[in-house]
Scaffold this motif. Structure first.
Motif, PDB file in Angstrom:
ATOM      1  N   PHE A  33       7.382   8.285 -16.909  1.00  0.00           N
ATOM      2  CA  PHE A  33       7.136   7.401 -15.898  1.00  0.00           C
ATOM      3  C   PHE A  33       6.472   6.330 -15.295  1.00  0.00           C
ATOM      4  CE2 PHE A  33       4.084   7.316 -12.191  1.00  0.00           C
ATOM      5  CZ  PHE A  33       5.003   7.411 -11.095  1.00  0.00           C
ATOM      6  N   GLU A  34       5.757   6.385 -16.555  1.00  0.00           N
ATOM      7  CA  GLU A  34       4.512   5.720 -16.782  1.00  0.00           C
ATOM      8  C   GLU A  34       4.920   4.238 -17.678  1.00  0.00           C
ATOM      9  OE1 GLU A  34       1.976   7.420 -19.029  1.00  0.00           O
ATOM     10  OE2 GLU A  34       0.408   8.399 -17.445  1.00  0.00           O
ATOM     11  N   ASN A  35       5.710   4.165 -18.592  1.00  0.00           N
ATOM     12  CA  ASN A  35       6.306   3.889 -19.632  1.00  0.00           C
ATOM     13  C   ASN A  35       7.339   2.593 -18.845  1.00  0.00           C
ATOM     14  OD1 ASN A  35       4.249   3.413 -21.613  1.00  0.00           O
ATOM     15  ND2 ASN A  35       4.976   5.302 -21.552  1.00  0.00           N
ATOM     16  N   CYS A  36       8.427   3.411 -18.126  1.00  0.00           N
ATOM     17  CA  CYS A  36       9.549   3.029 -17.614  1.00  0.00           C
ATOM     18  C   CYS A  36       9.978   2.935 -16.227  1.00  0.00           C
ATOM     19  CB  CYS A  36      11.010   3.879 -18.443  1.00  0.00           C
ATOM     20  SG  CYS A  36       9.932   3.663 -20.396  1.00  0.00           S
ATOM     21  N   PHE A  37       9.420   3.562 -15.244  1.00  0.00           N
ATOM     22  CA  PHE A  37       9.602   3.673 -14.042  1.00  0.00           C
ATOM     23  C   PHE A  37      10.314   2.200 -12.980  1.00  0.00           C
ATOM     24  CE2 PHE A  37       9.292   4.187  -9.162  1.00  0.00           C
ATOM     25  CZ  PHE A  37      10.424   5.326  -8.921  1.00  0.00           C
ATOM     26  N   ALA A  80       1.202  -1.180   0.023  1.00  0.00           N
ATOM     27  CA  ALA A  80       0.390   0.141   0.204  1.00  0.00           C
ATOM     28  C   ALA A  80       1.116   1.018  -0.397  1.00  0.00           C
ATOM     29  CB  ALA A  80      -0.892  -0.166   1.239  1.00  0.00           C
ATOM     30  N   PHE A  81       1.463   1.363   1.570  1.00  0.00           N
ATOM     31  CA  PHE A  81       2.788   2.405   0.599  1.00  0.00           C
ATOM     32  C   PHE A  81       3.582   2.215  -0.991  1.00  0.00           C
ATOM     33  CE2 PHE A  81       7.426   4.233   1.283  1.00  0.00           C
ATOM     34  CZ  PHE A  81       7.253   5.254   1.270  1.00  0.00           C
ATOM     35  N   ASP A  82       3.841   1.285  -1.261  1.00  0.00           N
ATOM     36  CA  ASP A  82       4.910   1.652  -2.366  1.00  0.00           C
ATOM     37  C   ASP A  82       3.896   1.829  -3.560  1.00  0.00           C
ATOM     38  OD1 ASP A  82       6.949   0.220  -1.873  1.00  0.00           O
ATOM     39  OD2 ASP A  82       6.907  -1.240  -1.982  1.00  0.00           O
ATOM     40  N   ALA A  83       2.439   1.502  -3.398  1.00  0.00           N
ATOM     41  CA  ALA A  83       1.036   2.295  -4.501  1.00  0.00           C
ATOM     42  C   ALA A  83       1.282   3.422  -4.498  1.00  0.00           C
ATOM     43  CB  ALA A  83      -0.188   1.331  -4.084  1.00  0.00           C
ATOM     44  N   THR A  84       0.793   4.537  -2.913  1.00  0.00           N
ATOM     45  CA  THR A  84       0.359   5.118  -2.832  1.00  0.00           C
ATOM     46  C   THR A  84       1.909   6.306  -3.289  1.00  0.00           C
ATOM     47  OG1 THR A  84      -0.825   5.248  -0.969  1.00  0.00           O
ATOM     48  CG2 THR A  84       0.596   7.155  -0.626  1.00  0.00           C
ATOM     49  N   ALA A  85       3.342   5.689  -2.750  1.00  0.00           N
ATOM     50  CA  ALA A  85       4.310   5.711  -2.810  1.00  0.00           C
ATOM     51  C   ALA A  85       4.889   6.625  -4.397  1.00  0.00           C
ATOM     52  CB  ALA A  85       5.530   5.558  -2.453  1.00  0.00           C
ATOM     53  N   ARG A  86       4.067   5.118  -5.099  1.00  0.00           N
ATOM     54  CA  ARG A  86       4.397   5.893  -6.603  1.00  0.00           C
ATOM     55  C   ARG A  86       2.864   6.733  -7.438  1.00  0.00           C
ATOM     56  NH1 ARG A  86       2.802   3.994 -11.766  1.00  0.00           N
ATOM     57  NH2 ARG A  86       4.222   3.414 -13.470  1.00  0.00           N
ATOM     58  N   LYS A  87       2.017   7.062  -6.647  1.00  0.00           N
ATOM     59  CA  LYS A  87       1.164   7.174  -7.339  1.00  0.00           C
ATOM     60  C   LYS A  87       1.745   9.127  -7.242  1.00  0.00           C
ATOM     61  CE  LYS A  87      -4.022   6.396  -6.811  1.00  0.00           C
ATOM     62  NZ  LYS A  87      -4.538   6.718  -6.767  1.00  0.00           N
ATOM     63  N   ARG A  88       2.033   8.986  -5.705  1.00  0.00           N
ATOM     64  CA  ARG A  88       2.739  10.360  -5.514  1.00  0.00           C
ATOM     65  C   ARG A  88       3.622  11.332  -6.146  1.00  0.00           C
ATOM     66  NH1 ARG A  88       3.631   9.823  -0.534  1.00  0.00           N
ATOM     67  NH2 ARG A  88       1.660  10.385   0.479  1.00  0.00           N
ATOM     68  N   LEU A  89       4.462  10.043  -7.210  1.00  0.00           N
ATOM     69  CA  LEU A  89       5.721  10.401  -8.053  1.00  0.00           C
ATOM     70  C   LEU A  89       4.785  10.641  -9.300  1.00  0.00           C
ATOM     71  CD1 LEU A  89       8.915  10.565  -7.744  1.00  0.00           C
ATOM     72  CD2 LEU A  89       9.508   8.236  -8.632  1.00  0.00           C
ATOM     73  N   TYR A  90       4.212   9.747  -9.745  1.00  0.00           N
ATOM     74  CA  TYR A  90       3.410  10.152 -10.579  1.00  0.00           C
ATOM     75  C   TYR A  90       2.871  11.580 -10.702  1.00  0.00           C
ATOM     76  CZ  TYR A  90      -0.070  10.392 -14.296  1.00  0.00           C
ATOM     77  OH  TYR A  90      -0.721  10.657 -15.286  1.00  0.00           O
ATOM     78  N   TRP A  91       2.142  11.824  -9.805  1.00  0.00           N
ATOM     79  CA  TRP A  91       1.392  13.471  -9.896  1.00  0.00           C
ATOM     80  C   TRP A  91       2.439  14.401  -9.716  1.00  0.00           C
ATOM     81  CZ3 TRP A  91      -2.431  14.712 -11.849  1.00  0.00           C
ATOM     82  CH2 TRP A  91      -3.396  13.202 -11.827  1.00  0.00           C
ATOM     83  N   HIS A  92       4.025  14.244  -8.666  1.00  0.00           N
ATOM     84  CA  HIS A  92       4.747  14.711  -8.943  1.00  0.00           C
ATOM     85  C   HIS A  92       5.961  15.224 -10.471  1.00  0.00           C
ATOM     86  CE1 HIS A  92       5.330  15.769  -4.492  1.00  0.00           C
ATOM     87  NE2 HIS A  92       3.959  15.619  -4.761  1.00  0.00           N
ATOM     88  N   SER A  93       5.367  14.534 -11.322  1.00  0.00           N
ATOM     89  CA  SER A  93       5.984  13.663 -12.291  1.00  0.00           C
ATOM     90  C   SER A  93       5.674  14.914 -13.488  1.00  0.00           C
ATOM     91  CB  SER A  93       6.681  12.724 -13.025  1.00  0.00           C
ATOM     92  OG  SER A  93       7.151  11.707 -12.299  1.00  0.00           O
ATOM     93  N   ARG A  94       4.251  15.384 -13.107  1.00  0.00           N
ATOM     94  CA  ARG A  94       3.704  16.685 -13.870  1.00  0.00           C
ATOM     95  C   ARG A  94       4.107  17.751 -13.462  1.00  0.00           C
ATOM     96  NH1 ARG A  94      -2.665  14.608 -14.505  1.00  0.00           N
ATOM     97  NH2 ARG A  94      -2.098  16.987 -16.288  1.00  0.00           N
ATOM     98  N   ARG A  95       4.443  18.044 -14.258  1.00  0.00           N
ATOM     99  CA  ARG A  95       4.667  19.965 -14.188  1.00  0.00           C
ATOM    100  C   ARG A  95       4.407  20.727 -14.626  1.00  0.00           C
ATOM    101  NH1 ARG A  95       9.218  17.863 -10.506  1.00  0.00           N
ATOM    102  NH2 ARG A  95       9.643  20.132 -10.970  1.00  0.00           N
TER     103      ARG A  95
END
Length: 97
Positions: free
Chosen positions: A34-38, A6-21
Motif C-alpha cells: 500500500f505504502e509503495n504501490c497503491f 481532503a476526502f481523498d487524503a482521508t479515504a487514503r488514510k482509512r484504507l491504509y489503516w484497513h491494510s493493517r490486519r
C-alpha cells in the motif's frame, strides 16, 4: 486544500489503516504494498485493492500464501501484484514455514 483532495487524503488514510490486519504475515505484505504501490495503481486496481481489503483475514492469508484463489476472478491481478511486490522486496534469507 479542496474538499475533494481532503476526502481523498482521508479515504487514503482509512484504507491504509484497513491494510493493517490482525495477522502479522498479512501486515508484512499489505502495508508495504500500500505504502509503495497503491498511488501508482490504475483506478481499476485501486478499486480491486479496496475490495480485497474488505475480505476476511483467513481468506487473504490463503490467497496471499498461494493456498487458494478468490471466488472473484477480478481480485486475482491485485493479489498477484501484492505477491510479486513482496517477493521483489524480500531481503535476507527468510524461508517460508
Amino acid at each position: 486544500m479542496s474538499e475533494q483532495q481532503a476526502f481523498d487524503a482521508t479515504a487514503r488514510k482509512r484504507l491504509y489503516w484497513h491494510s493493517r490486519r490482525g495477522m502479522w504475515e498479512l501486515d508484512l505484505m499489505l502495508v508495504p504494498f500500500f505504502e509503495n504501490c497503491f498511488d501508482g495503481l490504475s483506478n481499476e486496481d485501486q478499486t480491486a485493492y479496496q475490495t480485497l481489503i474488505a475480505r476476511e483475514d483467513q481468506d487473504l492469508f490463503l490467497w496471499l500464501m498461494r493456498r487458494g484463489e478468490p471466488d472473484d476472478p477480478a481480485l486475482v491481478p491485485i493479489i498477484t501484484s501484492i505477491i510479486d511486490y513482496a517477493e521483489s522486496t524480500r531481503t535476507g534469507d527468510v524461508r517460508p514455514l
